[in-house]
Enzyme design. Sequence first.
Site, PDB file in Angstrom:
ATOM      1  N   LYS A   1       0.926  -0.859  -0.085  1.00  0.00           N
ATOM      2  CA  LYS A   1      -0.105  -0.112  -0.008  1.00  0.00           C
ATOM      3  C   LYS A   1       0.881   1.272   0.013  1.00  0.00           C
ATOM      4  O   LYS A   1       0.536   2.109  -0.759  1.00  0.00           O
ATOM      5  CB  LYS A   1      -0.923   0.215   1.278  1.00  0.00           C
ATOM      6  CG  LYS A   1      -2.036   1.114   1.071  1.00  0.00           C
ATOM      7  CD  LYS A   1      -2.794   1.232   2.488  1.00  0.00           C
ATOM      8  CE  LYS A   1      -4.093   0.248   2.371  1.00  0.00           C
ATOM      9  NZ  LYS A   1      -4.651   0.680   3.729  1.00  0.00           N
TER      10      LYS A   1
ATOM     11  N   CYS B   1     -19.559   0.611   8.767  1.00  0.00           N
ATOM     12  CA  CYS B   1     -19.828   1.279   9.860  1.00  0.00           C
ATOM     13  C   CYS B   1     -21.014   1.034  10.740  1.00  0.00           C
ATOM     14  O   CYS B   1     -21.152   0.253  12.015  1.00  0.00           O
ATOM     15  CB  CYS B   1     -19.754   2.788   9.692  1.00  0.00           C
ATOM     16  SG  CYS B   1     -18.059   3.397   9.118  1.00  0.00           S
TER      17      CYS B   1
HETATM   18  C1  UDX Z   1     -21.600   6.484   8.367  1.00  0.00           C
HETATM   19  C2  UDX Z   1     -21.985   7.636   8.915  1.00  0.00           C
HETATM   20  O1  UDX Z   1     -22.802   8.590   8.234  1.00  0.00           O
HETATM   21  C3  UDX Z   1     -20.556   8.572   9.246  1.00  0.00           C
HETATM   22  O2  UDX Z   1     -20.882   9.638  10.178  1.00  0.00           O
HETATM   23  C4  UDX Z   1     -19.637   7.529  10.083  1.00  0.00           C
HETATM   24  O3  UDX Z   1     -18.571   8.445  10.038  1.00  0.00           O
HETATM   25  C5  UDX Z   1     -19.332   6.442   9.118  1.00  0.00           C
HETATM   26  O4  UDX Z   1     -20.697   5.858   9.100  1.00  0.00           O
HETATM   27  P1  UDX Z   1     -21.295   5.503   5.848  1.00  0.00           P
HETATM   28  O5  UDX Z   1     -21.268   4.467   6.161  1.00  0.00           O
HETATM   29  O6  UDX Z   1     -20.107   6.090   5.118  1.00  0.00           O
HETATM   30  O7  UDX Z   1     -21.074   6.922   7.236  1.00  0.00           O
HETATM   31  O8  UDX Z   1     -22.448   5.964   4.725  1.00  0.00           O
HETATM   32  P2  UDX Z   1     -23.824   6.683   5.024  1.00  0.00           P
HETATM   33  O9  UDX Z   1     -24.030   7.608   4.123  1.00  0.00           O
HETATM   34  O10 UDX Z   1     -24.156   7.062   6.743  1.00  0.00           O
HETATM   35  O11 UDX Z   1     -24.892   5.374   4.871  1.00  0.00           O
HETATM   36  C6  UDX Z   1     -24.923   4.115   5.426  1.00  0.00           C
HETATM   37  C7  UDX Z   1     -25.949   3.115   5.024  1.00  0.00           C
HETATM   38  O12 UDX Z   1     -27.272   3.674   5.191  1.00  0.00           O
HETATM   39  C8  UDX Z   1     -25.900   2.889   3.438  1.00  0.00           C
HETATM   40  O13 UDX Z   1     -26.071   1.698   3.372  1.00  0.00           O
HETATM   41  C9  UDX Z   1     -27.067   3.843   3.049  1.00  0.00           C
HETATM   42  O14 UDX Z   1     -27.758   3.432   1.694  1.00  0.00           O
HETATM   43  C10 UDX Z   1     -27.885   3.577   4.137  1.00  0.00           C
HETATM   44  N1  UDX Z   1     -29.108   4.932   4.308  1.00  0.00           N
HETATM   45  C11 UDX Z   1     -28.513   6.293   4.468  1.00  0.00           C
HETATM   46  C12 UDX Z   1     -30.513   4.536   3.989  1.00  0.00           C
HETATM   47  O15 UDX Z   1     -30.928   3.350   3.860  1.00  0.00           O
HETATM   48  N2  UDX Z   1     -31.180   5.619   4.147  1.00  0.00           N
HETATM   49  C13 UDX Z   1     -31.001   6.868   4.363  1.00  0.00           C
HETATM   50  O16 UDX Z   1     -31.726   7.734   4.589  1.00  0.00           O
HETATM   51  C14 UDX Z   1     -29.325   7.150   4.490  1.00  0.00           C
END
Ligand code: UDX
Length: 434
Positions: free
Chosen positions: A35, A260
């Site tokens: 990496k 996450c």
């Molecule tokens: C998340 C948190 O938002 C972020 O603050 C943290 O640091 C890491 O985890 P991330 O996992 O990158 O970020 O994605 P995010 O945009 O939060 O979406 C997570 C999941 O929720 C996705 O699978 C998305 O499709 C789903 N989601 C999100 C929904 O199903 N509906 C929504 O309204 C929003």
Amino acid sequence: MDISIIGSGYVGLVTGACFADVGHNVICVDNDRKKVETLRSGKVPIYEPGLEEVIHRNVSAHRLRFTESTEDGVKHSQVVFIAVPTPPLANGSVDLTYIEKVAREIAAVLTEYRVIVDKSTVPVKTGEKVADTIRRYNKAGVDFDVVSNPEFLREGCAVNDLMNPDRIVIGANGDRALALMKKIYEPFMAPIMVTDINSAELIKHAANSFLALKISYINAISAICEASGADVEKVADGIGADKRIGRSFLNAGLGYGGSCFPKDLAAFIAISEQLGAPFTLLKEVQEINKTQRERFVKKIRDTLWVLKDKKIAIWGLTFKPDTDDVRSSVAIDVANDLLREGAVVQAYDPKGMARIEELKLCPGIEMKGSALEAVSDAEALILATEWNEFNNIDLDEVKKAMHTPIIFDGRNLFDPGTMTQLGFQYYGIGRAGG
Ligand code: UDX
């Protein structure tokens, strides 16, 4: 400021690149030689919009460099961030072996005062353990401080999230460390919230659990909408207009995935149990998330009757758009559900296909070169991840290419009325007719 970041994954790399971009001197450390070599050769091992540009700009300006040596990083920085993985264990709790190992490595090379900052998502009270470990393994007895500074960046818009944060949380127990942390974040012009270390650690798990709760809440409502003929999009707009609730994270769909939310919920449940304050509500959040996918697959089965040997197209395989991350992707779970029932799954994703094949996450899936190729002769199309590319596609062409024009829109990307007018049999999530 001179900063090092130990761990050059999504979080470490984006954090390092953005710190350099506001003028700090940053050393990104990673124990993966391949990496480090990739990064040194100017290539970026992950897809994150805007990241490559920021990295190139700062490497050229000599503000960002990469090394395998923790000693090099610790020696040349005032503040050392830890951004290594904290993967889940089988029982849901967090594997902290990487954090512990890095704490020992830092302790071994600590020769003068440093601030050690935990950026990885960790259970509450980890900071105390990191401090104990460094104290135990630092033979020289050097002074140091441990700080918790959780990241809140979302994949797909991580650079923008990092450059324009809603808030910066700094959990610190001493003024000396706090002053250095404030100096690092001065250029970001965002509100800084100072707490004790335990509260900062808890903020991260509490925030992610609350966001997952919002998603499961609206997904549970989507099931009631389907049973009653109401429209979840209108319900979400109606409740989201109340400022106390807010419209964001109320998008009904296949459920949340990614590296996450699933992990953090499981971890928070495990920690709450260990602390004797079980957070049982979060178990229901997990259950709704699982049921949401099962309901979706049932809808496909109920419509197509037998799935065996049916050609089904899937658009979108990453856990969300604008990323190549396929970890805990609900789209992949749906694909595997269909493959298990003997369906022929033809999929297309703008960024995630190579990684899925490399990790063998979907044995038997047929990857196609374009969205149109994926729908060729298909008896149904599943929209599983809402990439913008799918929004701009010529739906007449899609209809012509399909054997039978049936769409299961797992992210409510399309308008049901328009789809029906175009001649599709349309099923959304929690929408009339769906
Ligand atoms: C998340 C948190 O938002 C972020 O603050 C943290 O640091 C890491 O985890 P991330 O996992 O990158 O970020 O994605 P995010 O945009 O939060 O979406 C997570 C999941 O929720 C996705 O699978 C998305 O499709 C789903 N989601 C999100 C929904 O199903 N509906 C929504 O309204 C929003």
